[in-house]
Motif scaffolding. Structure first.
Motif, PDB file in Angstrom:
ATOM      1  N   ASN A   1      45.430  24.436  43.528  1.00 34.12           N
ATOM      2  CA  ASN A   1      44.906  25.022  42.294  1.00 34.12           C
ATOM      3  C   ASN A   1      45.972  25.841  41.566  1.00 34.12           C
ATOM      4  O   ASN A   1      46.341  26.931  42.022  1.00 34.12           O
ATOM      5  CB  ASN A   1      43.703  25.900  42.642  1.00 34.12           C
ATOM      6  N   PRO A   2      46.464  25.372  40.408  1.00 33.23           N
ATOM      7  CA  PRO A   2      47.500  26.116  39.691  1.00 33.23           C
ATOM      8  C   PRO A   2      47.020  27.473  39.180  1.00 33.23           C
ATOM      9  O   PRO A   2      47.819  28.388  39.003  1.00 33.23           O
ATOM     10  CB  PRO A   2      47.877  25.191  38.529  1.00 33.23           C
ATOM     11  N   ARG A   3      45.712  27.630  38.967  1.00 36.20           N
ATOM     12  CA  ARG A   3      45.195  28.928  38.518  1.00 36.20           C
ATOM     13  C   ARG A   3      45.341  29.979  39.606  1.00 36.20           C
ATOM     14  O   ARG A   3      45.605  31.148  39.325  1.00 36.20           O
ATOM     15  CB  ARG A   3      43.736  28.789  38.092  1.00 36.20           C
ATOM     16  N   LYS A   4      45.145  29.575  40.845  1.00 33.89           N
ATOM     17  CA  LYS A   4      45.361  30.513  41.949  1.00 33.89           C
ATOM     18  C   LYS A   4      46.838  30.900  42.033  1.00 33.89           C
ATOM     19  O   LYS A   4      47.168  32.067  42.244  1.00 33.89           O
ATOM     20  CB  LYS A   4      44.896  29.901  43.279  1.00 33.89           C
TER      21      LYS A   4
ATOM     22  N   GLU B   1      50.907  35.068  41.498  1.00 37.19           N
ATOM     23  CA  GLU B   1      52.229  35.434  40.987  1.00 37.19           C
ATOM     24  C   GLU B   1      52.187  36.765  40.252  1.00 37.19           C
ATOM     25  O   GLU B   1      53.166  37.509  40.229  1.00 37.19           O
ATOM     26  CB  GLU B   1      52.768  34.327  40.071  1.00 37.19           C
ATOM     27  N   LYS B   2      51.030  37.097  39.662  1.00 33.66           N
ATOM     28  CA  LYS B   2      50.890  38.358  38.916  1.00 33.66           C
ATOM     29  C   LYS B   2      50.628  39.558  39.819  1.00 33.66           C
ATOM     30  O   LYS B   2      50.664  40.693  39.366  1.00 33.66           O
ATOM     31  CB  LYS B   2      49.764  38.221  37.889  1.00 33.66           C
ATOM     32  N   THR B   3      50.347  39.316  41.092  1.00 35.48           N
ATOM     33  CA  THR B   3      50.048  40.426  42.005  1.00 35.48           C
ATOM     34  C   THR B   3      51.301  41.095  42.543  1.00 35.48           C
ATOM     35  O   THR B   3      51.223  42.164  43.141  1.00 35.48           O
ATOM     36  CB  THR B   3      49.222  39.937  43.206  1.00 35.48           C
ATOM     37  N   GLY B   4      52.448  40.452  42.367  1.00 34.68           N
ATOM     38  CA  GLY B   4      53.680  40.986  42.941  1.00 34.68           C
ATOM     39  C   GLY B   4      53.957  40.452  44.338  1.00 34.68           C
ATOM     40  O   GLY B   4      54.989  40.758  44.931  1.00 34.68           O
ATOM     41  N   ILE B   5      53.039  39.652  44.876  1.00 34.64           N
ATOM     42  CA  ILE B   5      53.262  39.011  46.178  1.00 34.64           C
ATOM     43  C   ILE B   5      54.012  37.710  45.933  1.00 34.64           C
ATOM     44  O   ILE B   5      53.590  36.882  45.133  1.00 34.64           O
ATOM     45  CB  ILE B   5      51.923  38.742  46.898  1.00 34.64           C
ATOM     46  N   GLU B   6      55.125  37.543  46.596  1.00 33.89           N
ATOM     47  CA  GLU B   6      55.985  36.379  46.350  1.00 33.89           C
ATOM     48  C   GLU B   6      55.437  35.123  47.026  1.00 33.89           C
ATOM     49  O   GLU B   6      55.152  35.134  48.225  1.00 33.89           O
ATOM     50  CB  GLU B   6      57.392  36.664  46.853  1.00 33.89           C
ATOM     51  N   ILE B   7      55.308  34.061  46.249  1.00 32.90           N
ATOM     52  CA  ILE B   7      54.951  32.752  46.811  1.00 32.90           C
ATOM     53  C   ILE B   7      56.258  32.008  47.068  1.00 32.90           C
ATOM     54  O   ILE B   7      56.931  31.576  46.135  1.00 32.90           O
ATOM     55  CB  ILE B   7      54.051  31.951  45.847  1.00 32.90           C
TER      56      ILE B   7
ATOM     57  N   MET C   1      38.361  31.606  33.686  1.00 37.37           N
ATOM     58  CA  MET C   1      38.230  32.219  35.004  1.00 37.37           C
ATOM     59  C   MET C   1      38.605  33.679  34.904  1.00 37.37           C
ATOM     60  O   MET C   1      39.665  34.016  34.391  1.00 37.37           O
ATOM     61  CB  MET C   1      39.144  31.500  35.994  1.00 37.37           C
ATOM     62  N   ASN C   2      37.749  34.552  35.404  1.00 37.67           N
ATOM     63  CA  ASN C   2      38.025  35.974  35.382  1.00 37.67           C
ATOM     64  C   ASN C   2      39.074  36.306  36.428  1.00 37.67           C
ATOM     65  O   ASN C   2      38.947  35.934  37.566  1.00 37.67           O
ATOM     66  CB  ASN C   2      36.758  36.775  35.684  1.00 37.67           C
ATOM     67  N   MET C   3      40.096  37.034  36.014  1.00 38.33           N
ATOM     68  CA  MET C   3      41.144  37.415  36.941  1.00 38.33           C
ATOM     69  C   MET C   3      40.937  38.829  37.469  1.00 38.33           C
ATOM     70  O   MET C   3      41.242  39.140  38.585  1.00 38.33           O
ATOM     71  CB  MET C   3      42.517  37.312  36.268  1.00 38.33           C
ATOM     72  N   LYS C   4      40.423  39.729  36.641  1.00 43.66           N
ATOM     73  CA  LYS C   4      40.279  41.123  37.007  1.00 43.66           C
ATOM     74  C   LYS C   4      38.929  41.635  36.566  1.00 43.66           C
ATOM     75  O   LYS C   4      38.509  41.382  35.448  1.00 43.66           O
ATOM     76  CB  LYS C   4      41.365  41.967  36.325  1.00 43.66           C
ATOM     77  N   LYS C   5      38.261  42.372  37.421  1.00 39.41           N
ATOM     78  CA  LYS C   5      37.062  43.062  37.001  1.00 39.41           C
ATOM     79  C   LYS C   5      37.466  44.308  36.243  1.00 39.41           C
ATOM     80  O   LYS C   5      38.443  44.963  36.594  1.00 39.41           O
ATOM     81  CB  LYS C   5      36.228  43.473  38.222  1.00 39.41           C
ATOM     82  N   GLU C   6      36.724  44.629  35.177  1.00 36.95           N
ATOM     83  CA  GLU C   6      37.038  45.844  34.438  1.00 36.95           C
ATOM     84  C   GLU C   6      36.821  47.067  35.307  1.00 36.95           C
ATOM     85  O   GLU C   6      37.594  48.007  35.276  1.00 36.95           O
ATOM     86  CB  GLU C   6      36.188  45.915  33.168  1.00 36.95           C
ATOM     87  N   ASN C   7      35.756  47.085  36.083  1.00 38.46           N
ATOM     88  CA  ASN C   7      35.463  48.196  36.977  1.00 38.46           C
ATOM     89  C   ASN C   7      35.203  47.638  38.367  1.00 38.46           C
ATOM     90  O   ASN C   7      34.079  47.356  38.726  1.00 38.46           O
ATOM     91  CB  ASN C   7      34.234  48.983  36.488  1.00 38.46           C
TER      92      ASN C   7
ATOM     93  N   LEU D   1      40.857  20.433  35.471  1.00 36.30           N
ATOM     94  CA  LEU D   1      41.234  21.764  35.973  1.00 36.30           C
ATOM     95  C   LEU D   1      42.700  21.835  36.377  1.00 36.30           C
ATOM     96  O   LEU D   1      43.171  22.890  36.786  1.00 36.30           O
ATOM     97  CB  LEU D   1      40.329  22.150  37.148  1.00 36.30           C
ATOM     98  N   GLY D   2      43.396  20.713  36.286  1.00 34.36           N
ATOM     99  CA  GLY D   2      44.831  20.712  36.527  1.00 34.36           C
ATOM    100  C   GLY D   2      45.252  20.807  37.981  1.00 34.36           C
ATOM    101  O   GLY D   2      46.407  21.146  38.282  1.00 34.36           O
ATOM    102  N   HIS D   3      44.338  20.521  38.913  1.00 32.36           N
ATOM    103  CA  HIS D   3      44.693  20.625  40.321  1.00 32.36           C
ATOM    104  C   HIS D   3      45.807  19.636  40.667  1.00 32.36           C
ATOM    105  O   HIS D   3      45.883  18.528  40.135  1.00 32.36           O
ATOM    106  CB  HIS D   3      43.475  20.373  41.204  1.00 32.36           C
ATOM    107  N   LEU D   4      46.651  20.072  41.580  1.00 28.16           N
ATOM    108  CA  LEU D   4      47.847  19.304  41.959  1.00 28.16           C
ATOM    109  C   LEU D   4      47.487  18.329  43.056  1.00 28.16           C
ATOM    110  O   LEU D   4      47.772  18.532  44.222  1.00 28.16           O
ATOM    111  CB  LEU D   4      48.950  20.273  42.387  1.00 28.16           C
ATOM    112  N   LEU D   5      46.826  17.236  42.664  1.00 28.98           N
ATOM    113  CA  LEU D   5      46.358  16.218  43.613  1.00 28.98           C
ATOM    114  C   LEU D   5      47.120  14.910  43.397  1.00 28.98           C
ATOM    115  O   LEU D   5      47.531  14.606  42.286  1.00 28.98           O
ATOM    116  CB  LEU D   5      44.858  15.991  43.427  1.00 28.98           C
TER     117      LEU D   5
END
Length: 199
Positions: free
Chosen positions: A156-159, A164-170, A1-7, A195-199
């Motif tokens: 979704n654990p990927r979300k 968590e990497k954005t600096g916004i606290e969950i 899954m892409n997390m960041k676009k290069e541009n 996909l490891g979903h927490l179900l």
């Protein structure tokens, strides 16, 4: 899954508008990222809540608009809108159909699922990653709206890892568990097992 676009594309924003719905009345703001347009749906008290509920909902035309029983998307959106209407918060409607493979490819994936492939296998057979979504625009939206802390509605654990990497606290994860049916049991099993979903 892409997390960041290069541009990342320059994001264009709308003004905030009032939107009465069957769930209650919300404020809405649209964001255009290249060809994709996303929507922030906010409770009227969103700005006053220190730890609002937040749901990042990936677009699912077949589920959200038509009521497909092959997934749980429509039920999750319904749950999130009811929760933020009651408790206050935000739903980001993330316009990346079919885990960002697009509607045509999503229907092709449905065809493969009719032949016995699961959702992950179908994406891979079509030449895509299991999940092609990119959350750069979502990060922009959350920060534009001044979000510092949130109670995240997701399975979704990927979300979770991304935000968590954005600096916004969950501060809390709220499960998005809805009723299953005979058409989406395998879909949900694949989400959990592959996909490891927490179900």
């Amino acid at each position: 899954m892409n997390m960041k676009k290069e541009n990342i594309n320059k994001i264009i924003e709308s003004k905030i508008a009032n939107l009465p719905t069957r769930y209650g009345t919300f404020d809405v703001k649209a964001y255009k990222d290249g060809f994709q347009e996303h929507l922030a749906i906010m409770s009227k008290n969103f700005k006053d809540i220190e730890e609002p509920l937040v749901r990042v909902h990936s677009e699912c035309l077949t589920g959200d608009a038509i009521g497909s029983l092959k997934c749980d998307c429509s039920n999750q959106l319904d749950l999130a809108l009811k929760l933020i209407s009651k408790e206050g918060g935000l739903v980001v409607y993330h316009r990346q159909e079919g885990r960002n493979i697009g509607l045509v490819n999503k229907i092709n994936a449905y065809n493969l699922q009719d032949q016995g492939y699961d959702t992950v296998e179908a994406n891979l057979k079509l030449g895509f990653q299991e999940d092609e979504r990119d959350y750069s625009a979502v990060e922009y939206i959350l920060k534009d709206l001044g979000l510092k802390k949130m109670r995240l509605i997701t399975n979704n654990p990927r979300k979770i890892n991304f935000f968590e990497k954005t600096g916004i606290e969950i501060v809390e994860r709220i499960p998005a568990i809805t009723q299953t049916n005979k058409f989406n049991e395998n879909y949900l099993k694949t989400k959990k097992d592959q996909l490891g979903h927490l179900l």
